[in-house]
Design an enzyme around this catalytic site. Structure first.
Site, short mmCIF file in Angstrom:
data_model
loop_
_atom_site.label_atom_id
_atom_site.label_comp_id
_atom_site.label_asym_id
_atom_site.label_seq_id
_atom_site.Cartn_x
_atom_site.Cartn_y
_atom_site.Cartn_z
N PRO A 1 0.91 -1.24 -0.01
CA PRO A 1 0.06 0.37 -0.15
C PRO A 1 0.86 1.22 -0.20
O PRO A 1 1.63 1.44 1.08
CB PRO A 1 -0.93 -0.41 1.50
CG PRO A 1 0.02 -0.98 2.20
CD PRO A 1 0.72 -1.84 1.33
N ASP B 1 6.10 2.31 2.02
CA ASP B 1 4.90 1.03 2.29
C ASP B 1 4.43 1.30 3.65
O ASP B 1 4.97 1.32 4.69
CB ASP B 1 6.02 -0.27 2.13
CG ASP B 1 4.97 -1.34 2.14
OD1 ASP B 1 3.99 -1.50 2.71
OD2 ASP B 1 5.51 -2.46 2.09
N HIS B 2 2.90 1.45 3.60
CA HIS B 2 2.20 1.95 4.52
C HIS B 2 2.22 0.78 5.50
O HIS B 2 1.62 0.89 6.93
CB HIS B 2 0.88 2.55 4.22
CG HIS B 2 0.42 3.63 5.10
ND1 HIS B 2 1.22 4.01 6.26
CD2 HIS B 2 -0.84 4.33 5.37
CE1 HIS B 2 0.50 4.97 6.89
NE2 HIS B 2 -0.62 5.24 6.50
N ARG B 3 2.62 -0.61 5.26
CA ARG B 3 2.32 -1.64 5.79
C ARG B 3 3.34 -1.52 7.08
O ARG B 3 3.24 -2.03 8.45
CB ARG B 3 2.43 -3.00 5.23
CG ARG B 3 1.61 -3.35 4.34
CD ARG B 3 2.01 -4.74 3.46
NE ARG B 3 2.97 -4.38 2.90
CZ ARG B 3 3.54 -5.52 1.99
NH1 ARG B 3 3.15 -6.55 2.01
NH2 ARG B 3 4.85 -5.08 1.45
N VAL C 1 5.72 1.54 7.53
CA VAL C 1 6.19 2.70 7.60
C VAL C 1 4.83 3.66 7.77
O VAL C 1 3.84 3.77 6.84
CB VAL C 1 6.82 3.51 6.34
CG1 VAL C 1 7.15 4.82 6.56
CG2 VAL C 1 8.15 2.69 6.34
#
Length: 473
Positions: free
Chosen positions: A267, A443-445, A447
């Site tokens: 994401p 990467d929003h998983r 960060v």
């Protein structure tokens, strides 16, 4: 004249010059049949999904045959060149070797299932040179005989065979269907007998579609309807004068697949910041005059790279990757800094190994070598592996900014826009200043917004006040 035997012919197979690559395209041959080659001599250049690579031959001898012309895509493990190592000479244009057995068997005893085991039997103990993707060869292997002129096999009379065997001879079906290993596995999984499948591929090769068609339900009986005269729909013709079709392969194909995988797996979140880099541009000009940077490539990208490394040092959690299989976040205690480079073969991202440990002059030298190697098409697959974070400089094309897509396996990528003279409020007054826009995708998983914002803010702060490098780097 020396007579060449099959025992003296060595078949050089297409190696896996990357990690798990399955094919490569032969770009150029540097030798021809009849040429003498030596151990370590480059015989051809191939292009994989990652880069163009030169292949050395691992033994001395005379080229007997080139199995594929330039421009052919060859599967890894397929023989591409035959070399006679007996010390004899081969006439130019000699065709492929025909491997005739020492004696003609009356009846075959080995089954196709035993073939792989036969190929693994050792027939010698000499160690061969190690080539990328091959490992240490502890023994030579038997090769499957190539197709050649059929040899008449004397057969006993039917009566004699009946007397010896107790029954009439059974005709052996030696025609093995042609299909690639993945197609054979698919047929096995679906319970399809390949001998009953009608091939549609070139040269009678069975394709995946043929296997699926063999297990598809029969088409329903057509329903008879009144004949209606309908003119056929016009088929758009390909106009070569107005269109050009380019096969998708090599680096461009790999890039497309990687970007699709990255975009639909991680994401993405992108944040932007516009920053006054006037002081950074002044420092660039000063470094160009510094004797420690004599002969080195000094440009804004050098200081941007150093600023990103300093920001990672202050926020180490940004330098990580997501392990889906183990369900773990992998924190990297090193920075392999990727630099996106546009080349004639497409976009590649080689990286500077252990960039975090380099001084500014060392980083400048590494950047210069990386760029010149990429533009020359000499980037090795190893140089594009194990990257941890990437910089893409879209500013060189006059673009203000963008939303970069993560390099697969990395958690962040920084896009740098063009540096332009713009009106800017400086010390309470509007003045012309050198300004650029930075974009950080992550990467929003692994960060979150806070961490990503801190990294981007630190990079901007350093570029606005480069003296921060003294205490932050």
């Amino acid at each position: 004249m020396t007579t060449m035997t099959e025992a003296s012919v060595r078949e050089f197979k297409m190696p896996d010059v990357g990690e798990g690559l399955t094919e490569a395209e032969i770009l150029k041959w540097y030798v021809k049949p009849g040429d003498t080659v030596t151990d370590g001599q480059v015989v051809c250049e191939v292009e994989t999904a990652k880069a163009a690579v030169e292949l050395p031959i691992p033994y001395d001898g005379v080229v007997r045959d080139l199995h594929f012309p330039e421009g052919t895509t060859v599967d890894v493990g397929t023989s591409i060149i035959a070399v006679d190592v007996s010390g004899g000479t081969a006439p130019a244009g000699t065709g492929p070797a025909v491997e005739a057995p020492a004696e003609v068997p009356v009846a075959p005893t080995a089954t196709p299932a035993a073939a792989p085991a036969e190929e693994k039997k050792s027939v010698g103990s000499g160690r061969q040179p190690v080539l990328v993707g091959y490992g240490v060869a502890t023994s030579s292997t038997k090769r499957r005989p190539r197709k050649g002129p059929e040899v008449a096999v004397p057969q006993a009379s039917t009566a004699l065979q009946t007397e010896l065997n107790g029954h009439a001879p059974v005709a052996a079906d030696t025609a093995r269907p042609l299909a690639k290993p993945p197609v054979r596995k698919l047929a096995k999984d679906l319970g399809v007998d390949l001998t009953a499948v009608t091939p549609s591929g070139p040269d009678g090769v069975i394709t995946r579609e043929d296997v699926h068609a063999a297990v598809a339900p029969p088409a329903p009986e057509p329903v008879t309807a009144p004949a209606v005269s309908v003119p056929p729909a016009p088929v758009p013709a390909y106009d070569a004068a107005r269109e050009t079709r380019i096969p998708i392969k090599g680096v461009r194909k790999a890039t497309a697949q990687a970007m699709i995988g990255s975009a639909f797996t991680a994401p993405h979140v992108t944040e932007f910041v516009t920053v006054d880099v006037t002081r950074t541009m002044k420092l660039v000009e000063e470094l160009k005059q510094d004797k420690e940077f004599a002969g080195l490539r000094v440009n804004p990208l050098l200081l941007i790279a150093k600023a990103l490394l300093a920001a990672i040092k202050r926020n180490p959690d940004i330098n990580a990757s997501w392990d889906e299989t183990a369900q773990e976040i992998v924190l990297k205690h090193y920075v392999n800094l990727g630099i996106a480079a546009a080349t004639p073969r497409g976009l590649i991202v080689p990286n500077i190994k252990d960039a975090h440990a380099k001084t500014l002059p060392q980083l400048a030298q590494s950047l210069g070598e990386l760029v010149s190697t990429a533009r020359g098409g000499r980037t090795s697959p190893a140089a594009m592996q194990a990257g941890t974070v990437t910089i893409t400089n879209v500013g060189v094309f006059g673009v203000d900014t963008g939303t970069p897509i993560l390099n697969p396996g990395e958690s962040a990528i920084l896009a740098v826009g063009s540096i332009k003279l713009q009106p800017w409020v400086h010390k309470g007054k509007v003045k012309p200043r050198q300004v650029t826009t930075l974009a950080l995708s992550f990467d929003h998983r692994l960060v979150d917004g806070e961490l990503g914002s801190k990294v981007l803010a630190d990079v901007a702060a350093i570029l606005e006040q480069p003296k921060r490098l003294i205490t932050w780097a």
